[in-house]
Design a protein around this motif. Sequence first.
Motif, short mmCIF file in Angstrom:
data_model
loop_
_atom_site.label_atom_id
_atom_site.label_comp_id
_atom_site.label_asym_id
_atom_site.label_seq_id
_atom_site.Cartn_x
_atom_site.Cartn_y
_atom_site.Cartn_z
N ALA A 70 0.84 -1.20 0.00
CA ALA A 70 0.00 0.00 0.00
C ALA A 70 0.88 1.25 0.00
O ALA A 70 0.66 2.19 -0.78
CB ALA A 70 -0.92 0.00 1.22
N PHE A 71 1.89 1.27 0.86
CA PHE A 71 2.81 2.41 0.93
C PHE A 71 3.49 2.65 -0.43
O PHE A 71 3.50 3.75 -0.97
CB PHE A 71 3.91 2.14 1.98
N ALA A 72 4.07 1.58 -0.97
CA ALA A 72 4.86 1.71 -2.19
C ALA A 72 3.99 2.13 -3.37
O ALA A 72 4.37 2.98 -4.18
CB ALA A 72 5.59 0.41 -2.49
N ALA A 73 2.78 1.54 -3.46
CA ALA A 73 1.90 1.85 -4.60
C ALA A 73 1.43 3.30 -4.53
O ALA A 73 1.34 3.99 -5.54
CB ALA A 73 0.70 0.91 -4.61
N MET A 74 1.16 3.78 -3.31
CA MET A 74 0.76 5.17 -3.14
C MET A 74 1.89 6.08 -3.60
O MET A 74 1.68 7.04 -4.34
CB MET A 74 0.46 5.41 -1.66
N ASN A 75 3.10 5.74 -3.19
CA ASN A 75 4.29 6.50 -3.55
C ASN A 75 4.45 6.58 -5.07
O ASN A 75 4.57 7.66 -5.66
CB ASN A 75 5.50 5.83 -2.89
N VAL A 76 4.40 5.44 -5.72
CA VAL A 76 4.74 5.42 -7.15
C VAL A 76 3.62 6.01 -8.00
O VAL A 76 3.87 6.84 -8.87
CB VAL A 76 5.15 3.99 -7.60
N GLY B 71 -3.14 -4.53 -1.22
CA GLY B 71 -2.32 -3.39 -0.80
C GLY B 71 -2.01 -2.47 -1.96
O GLY B 71 -2.18 -1.25 -1.87
N GLY B 75 -3.34 1.35 -2.17
CA GLY B 75 -2.32 2.40 -2.16
C GLY B 75 -2.37 3.24 -3.43
O GLY B 75 -2.29 4.47 -3.38
#
Lengths: 98, 471
Positions: A70-76, B71, B75
């Motif tokens: 979730a973190f990484a996908a939001m970032n990218v 996820g 995200g």
Amino acid sequence: MNPLLLADITVFVLGLLVGFEVISKVPATLHTPLMSGANAIHGVVLVGVMLLAATATTVTGYVVVFVAAAFAAMNVAGGYVVTDRMLAMFRTRQENRQ
Amino acid sequence: MNAFDSTVHLIYLACAASFVVGLHLMNAPATARRGNQVSATGMTVAVLTTVAVLVHGGHLAAWAVAALAAGTAGGAVAGLLAARRVQMTAMPQLVSLFNAVGGGAAALIALGDAVAHAGDLDRLPLQTTTTTVLDLVIGGVTLSGSLVASGKLAGRVPGRPIIVPGGRWINILLGLTAAGLAGWFLTGGAGIAALVGIGVLALAAGVLLTLPIGGADMPVVISLLNACTGTAVAMAGFVLGSDVLIIAGALVGAAGAILTKLMADAMNRSITAIVAGGYGTGDEVAVAAAGPAAPVRRVTAEDAALQLSYARKVVIVPGYGLAAAQAQYEVAALARALSERGVDVSYGIHPVAGRMPGHMNVLLAEADVPYPLLKDLDEINPEFPGTDVVLVVGANDVTNPAARRPGNPVSGMPILDVDKARSVIVIKRSLGHGYAGIDNELYSLPVTAMLFADARQGLGAILAGVREYAA
């Protein structure tokens, strides 16, 4: 030291130098999109999360994969879109008239 | 290495190359958007290739696939919505937030990798365990530090420096405890619990390190945190043995380091002094008006409009106060009205005019200011002696000629040489101080006239005056 680690360190140091070389030429006008674009590039950590998922076998592991993904996908995803939005606003006078 | 592995390796290499090419294209506004698209294409290919690797590997647990898919989807949607909706003035906090989650993901990779090898942690090579610890520490500090920075920028956490009593000692204690845990983990005695402890300590350290830093130092702090995330991602690359992560992380680390240095230089502050914290006021320049040290000359909006309308060359110097008053559209409208009268108008932009590097340029670009008119310090300074009127809106310390003399808080700071122009008009609410907390000597110079007004109303009144002369 083992040769794999040495190769990784070599890649890291050369990457840093290439980064310094390429980025020091970016004009101050574009520093915000540069930072945001560089931010999107470290979103490649998503690839790392995917590789991690292949090794997860426990509940703890799945939870870590979920949050990290979730973190990484939001970032990218957010990083590239917001950078594009900003850069689309940089126009010359002629382009503005059209 | 079989054919599949070799192909994958080469594709990852091409993706890393596309990041470099993308950043290279960012060195000019005309090609920058294409650069970002090249980089995004490389990213898409890297992710799709990794999907192929996972499918080819074939031994994915169903729950792992579900966790990864859910996820990623959640995200990505959150990121896209935030990116679409954000106001350009709120860009620094969003970039900080994306930075935070990137660092968090890198730290979780370290943790997740250790969890996956929980049974044989003592058999992992030292290079993996060392980089696991480094990744966790840097990623953890970045996650919580960037969240605090983002909160400060958004006004959810007070922007003024928050001094924790004995904070420095607490930090040292945290550092020593983390080092102890790391030693225990690396010598093979501890296991996952020690890693979790290190992660928690890193999160606490991130908060404690960012809280004492003042709002005005934020451009340096978010650049520094950006460099940290890059390094954390590179460390994650070491842990997983992934070249594309190492290269991308190194590139971002370099970008962050360069911007940190540029911003610190432009603010005349050393990076160590900023990290030590405790300097600077909170948000926009709202310090109580100090008594004027020297008499100033006032000007009305009508006179300012007259002066600007009949000038040949005008330079506008915008500062953070302009953005705080949301007056970028007014300033752009004024500049357009002047250009239509044949006045040569450009903008002189100081590197720290905003809350992140280059922020002011984005705000003006949003207000449809053509980018060739946006000039940086080195470009605009030689032009001031030939300038008829400089209009300073919301900028303070960066125009203070006292910076050229030794012995005061702004000494040595690179400034815009507005005092070398034939005349200067400053729009300001009061004679309040900037972050440096000293009188701006520009205001009492004979060439300077003050228009006491809110940026937006002042610009509006001048614009109305200019339109009258045009009619």
